[in-house]
Design an enzyme around this catalytic site. Structure first.
Site, PDB file in Angstrom:
ATOM      1  N   ALA A  77     -18.764  -2.969 -14.848  1.00  0.00           N
ATOM      2  CA  ALA A  77     -20.014  -2.697 -14.003  1.00  0.00           C
ATOM      3  C   ALA A  77     -19.638  -3.296 -12.647  1.00  0.00           C
ATOM      4  O   ALA A  77     -20.651  -3.469 -12.065  1.00  0.00           O
ATOM      5  CB  ALA A  77     -21.158  -3.138 -14.752  1.00  0.00           C
ATOM      6  N   LYS A 106     -25.160  -6.743 -15.529  1.00  0.00           N
ATOM      7  CA  LYS A 106     -24.549  -5.902 -14.510  1.00  0.00           C
ATOM      8  C   LYS A 106     -24.751  -4.585 -14.812  1.00  0.00           C
ATOM      9  O   LYS A 106     -24.853  -3.606 -13.882  1.00  0.00           O
ATOM     10  CB  LYS A 106     -23.332  -6.328 -13.991  1.00  0.00           C
ATOM     11  CG  LYS A 106     -23.075  -7.728 -13.313  1.00  0.00           C
ATOM     12  CD  LYS A 106     -21.614  -7.621 -12.530  1.00  0.00           C
ATOM     13  CE  LYS A 106     -21.033  -9.136 -12.681  1.00  0.00           C
ATOM     14  NZ  LYS A 106     -19.899  -9.062 -12.346  1.00  0.00           N
ATOM     15  N   GLN A 141      -8.015  10.277  -4.139  1.00  0.00           N
ATOM     16  CA  GLN A 141      -8.975   9.559  -3.033  1.00  0.00           C
ATOM     17  C   GLN A 141      -8.303   9.940  -1.924  1.00  0.00           C
ATOM     18  O   GLN A 141      -9.111  10.133  -0.687  1.00  0.00           O
ATOM     19  CB  GLN A 141      -9.335   8.051  -3.543  1.00  0.00           C
ATOM     20  CG  GLN A 141      -8.353   7.138  -3.305  1.00  0.00           C
ATOM     21  CD  GLN A 141      -7.723   6.619  -2.043  1.00  0.00           C
ATOM     22  OE1 GLN A 141      -8.451   6.778  -0.990  1.00  0.00           O
ATOM     23  NE2 GLN A 141      -6.496   6.422  -2.127  1.00  0.00           N
ATOM     24  N   ASN A 201     -14.535   3.532   1.612  1.00  0.00           N
ATOM     25  CA  ASN A 201     -13.263   3.429   1.590  1.00  0.00           C
ATOM     26  C   ASN A 201     -12.541   4.339   2.877  1.00  0.00           C
ATOM     27  O   ASN A 201     -11.293   4.392   3.021  1.00  0.00           O
ATOM     28  CB  ASN A 201     -12.347   3.732   0.250  1.00  0.00           C
ATOM     29  CG  ASN A 201     -12.462   5.343  -0.079  1.00  0.00           C
ATOM     30  OD1 ASN A 201     -13.169   5.845   0.759  1.00  0.00           O
ATOM     31  ND2 ASN A 201     -11.418   5.670  -0.612  1.00  0.00           N
ATOM     32  N   LYS A 232     -14.127  -3.290   1.681  1.00  0.00           N
ATOM     33  CA  LYS A 232     -14.888  -2.112   1.496  1.00  0.00           C
ATOM     34  C   LYS A 232     -16.368  -2.391   1.772  1.00  0.00           C
ATOM     35  O   LYS A 232     -17.041  -1.415   2.259  1.00  0.00           O
ATOM     36  CB  LYS A 232     -14.433  -1.240   0.066  1.00  0.00           C
ATOM     37  CG  LYS A 232     -13.337  -1.074   0.012  1.00  0.00           C
ATOM     38  CD  LYS A 232     -13.098  -0.161  -1.308  1.00  0.00           C
ATOM     39  CE  LYS A 232     -11.656   0.170  -1.641  1.00  0.00           C
ATOM     40  NZ  LYS A 232     -11.395   0.817  -3.011  1.00  0.00           N
ATOM     41  N   GLY A 286     -17.590  -2.983  -8.508  1.00  0.00           N
ATOM     42  CA  GLY A 286     -17.511  -1.886  -7.677  1.00  0.00           C
ATOM     43  C   GLY A 286     -16.596  -0.624  -8.101  1.00  0.00           C
ATOM     44  O   GLY A 286     -17.303   0.630  -7.447  1.00  0.00           O
ATOM     45  N   SER A 341       0.874  -1.243   0.032  1.00  0.00           N
ATOM     46  CA  SER A 341      -0.040   0.045  -0.011  1.00  0.00           C
ATOM     47  C   SER A 341       0.885   1.427   0.070  1.00  0.00           C
ATOM     48  O   SER A 341       1.836   1.473   0.867  1.00  0.00           O
ATOM     49  CB  SER A 341      -0.957  -0.125   1.134  1.00  0.00           C
ATOM     50  OG  SER A 341      -1.511   1.306   1.447  1.00  0.00           O
TER      51      SER A 341
HETATM   52  P1  ATR Z   1     -13.774  -3.918  -9.147  1.00  0.00           P
HETATM   53  O1  ATR Z   1     -14.385  -3.618  -7.678  1.00  0.00           O
HETATM   54  O2  ATR Z   1     -12.320  -3.485  -9.080  1.00  0.00           O
HETATM   55  O3  ATR Z   1     -14.721  -3.143 -10.019  1.00  0.00           O
HETATM   56  P2  ATR Z   1     -15.107  -6.304  -9.641  1.00  0.00           P
HETATM   57  O4  ATR Z   1     -16.521  -5.883  -8.778  1.00  0.00           O
HETATM   58  O5  ATR Z   1     -14.679  -7.637  -9.444  1.00  0.00           O
HETATM   59  O6  ATR Z   1     -13.951  -5.396  -9.151  1.00  0.00           O
HETATM   60  O7  ATR Z   1     -15.220  -6.162 -11.146  1.00  0.00           O
HETATM   61  C1  ATR Z   1     -14.492  -6.160 -12.069  1.00  0.00           C
HETATM   62  C2  ATR Z   1     -15.096  -5.750 -13.462  1.00  0.00           C
HETATM   63  O8  ATR Z   1     -13.879  -5.753 -14.435  1.00  0.00           O
HETATM   64  C3  ATR Z   1     -16.290  -6.497 -13.900  1.00  0.00           C
HETATM   65  O9  ATR Z   1     -16.969  -5.242 -14.711  1.00  0.00           O
HETATM   66  C4  ATR Z   1     -15.640  -7.441 -14.944  1.00  0.00           C
HETATM   67  O10 ATR Z   1     -16.700  -7.897 -15.920  1.00  0.00           O
HETATM   68  P3  ATR Z   1     -17.694  -9.116 -15.774  1.00  0.00           P
HETATM   69  O11 ATR Z   1     -18.854  -8.397 -14.998  1.00  0.00           O
HETATM   70  O12 ATR Z   1     -18.098  -9.494 -16.789  1.00  0.00           O
HETATM   71  O13 ATR Z   1     -16.986 -10.018 -14.828  1.00  0.00           O
HETATM   72  C5  ATR Z   1     -14.616  -6.597 -15.761  1.00  0.00           C
HETATM   73  N1  ATR Z   1     -13.607  -7.493 -16.054  1.00  0.00           N
HETATM   74  C6  ATR Z   1     -12.486  -8.414 -15.355  1.00  0.00           C
HETATM   75  N2  ATR Z   1     -11.558  -8.842 -16.087  1.00  0.00           N
HETATM   76  C7  ATR Z   1     -12.253  -8.579 -17.594  1.00  0.00           C
HETATM   77  C8  ATR Z   1     -11.846  -8.916 -18.763  1.00  0.00           C
HETATM   78  N3  ATR Z   1     -10.765  -9.771 -19.050  1.00  0.00           N
HETATM   79  N4  ATR Z   1     -12.661  -8.256 -19.985  1.00  0.00           N
HETATM   80  C9  ATR Z   1     -13.526  -7.628 -19.795  1.00  0.00           C
HETATM   81  N5  ATR Z   1     -13.989  -7.107 -18.647  1.00  0.00           N
HETATM   82  C10 ATR Z   1     -13.449  -7.663 -17.513  1.00  0.00           C
END
Ligand code: ATR
Length: 270
Positions: free
Chosen positions: A127, A155, A243, A86, A65, A129, A14
């Site tokens: 879509a 989502k 942030q 956060n 979070k 967090g 961190s």
């Molecule tokens: P965070 O809190 O960082 O947003 P998360 O809630 O796990 O983490 O969401 C990850 C996002 O990255 C999602 O929108 C995910 O798409 P899905 O909802 O289809 O899983 C997206 N994501 C992760 N890997 C991806 C990839 N290789 N290509 C496109 N979208 C991806």
């Protein structure tokens, strides 16, 4: 001395202690800010203990979070909209206030970089967090529209219906048109060196592409955008510092300068 922590698991890498210690120095605030590795089952007990010991607040990172959101006795509107917290503020009345400064960090960084948001068409890819947390602060900048797209389209639709705002809509990846000024990649794809499946023309016509991820080199998304001729490409290091600055302001009532800290972190990364 007023004590603050950043809490997560893992937490070793961190940058928050460095950032907040720098802010404290610059604004001449006497405070202590450390990192704490907390076991998954111990989160709530740890927070209560830190508060009882006179702690003044915490930053919360992965994977806590949502649990910080549940634990907070009061929530700001932007934390409610984000569904995640956060920043915890231990108030004098003993009530823990939960806020989410991630979206403000993003908006502040975009504005610092000279990216206009007012009356612009914004695309958010992803879509999860991270996307949810930035929707309200982005809407407050009065863009013409915010479009959410995602690999799992349901989502994106879910976010659209939750926020119920006339400027917010969702579109499947395959149906996007080349009509966006600012494109924000909120997916975790860059972390595994992968690109979201967006048509090149959609990317190529944007003025600015922003990736919430960052690293010692430009992310693959930003390299791709640059190769396609996008004039401005920005990674998420400034969002991280932004942030933190907003959390610092909430705790200490002073807004720190971000540019010096950002420049030093950039130097350390490369
Ligand atoms: P965070 O809190 O960082 O947003 P998360 O809630 O796990 O983490 O969401 C990850 C996002 O990255 C999602 O929108 C995910 O798409 P899905 O909802 O289809 O899983 C997206 N994501 C992760 N890997 C991806 C990839 N290789 N290509 C496109 N979208 C991806």
């Amino acid at each position: 001395m007023d004590k603050y922590l950043v809490i997560g698991n893992p937490i070793a890498h961190s940058k928050s202690p460095y950032i907040h210690q720098s802010f404290a120095k610059e604004t001449q605030q006497t405070m202590d800010y450390q990192k704490a590795l907390v076991e998954i089952d111990d989160f709530e007990a740890f927070i209560q203990q830190f508060q009882a010991q006179g702690g003044r607040g915490c930053n919360i990172t992965v994977p806590f979070k949502e649990r910080a959101f549940e634990l907070a006795g009061q929530l700001t509107p932007r934390a409610k909209a984000a569904g995640a917290v956060n920043t915890l503020i231990f108030q004098n009345d003993g009530i823990i206030l939960g806020d989410n400064t991630d979206g403000q960090g993003l908006v502040g960084d975009l504005l610092n970089q000279g990216v206009e948001l007012k009356s612009k068409r914004i695309l958010i890819i992803g879509a999860g967090g991270a996307a949810r947390g930035c929707i309200l602060p982005l809407l407050e900048q009065a863009p013409t529209s915010i479009t959410i797209t995602n690999r799992t389209y349901s989502k994106a639709q879910q976010l659209e219906s939750e926020f119920e705002h006339s400027a917010l809509n969702s579109v499947p990846l395959s149906e996007l048109k080349a009509e966006f000024d600012v494109i924000i990649n909120s997916t975790s794809a860059s972390l595994s060196n992968r690109l979201p499946e967006v048509e090149e023309s959609v990317i190529a016509t944007a003025h600015c592409c922003y990736d919430m991820a960052y690293g010692n080199e430009p992310t693959c998304f930003l390299t791709w955008a640059k190769d396609l001729g996008v004039a401005q490409t920005v990674d998420g290091l400034g969002m991280l510092v932004g942030q933190a600055a907003e959390s610092f302001r909430l705790w200490r009532g002073v807004t720190p300068q971000t540019s010096k800290v950002l420049a030093t972190l950039r130097e350390q990364l490369s």
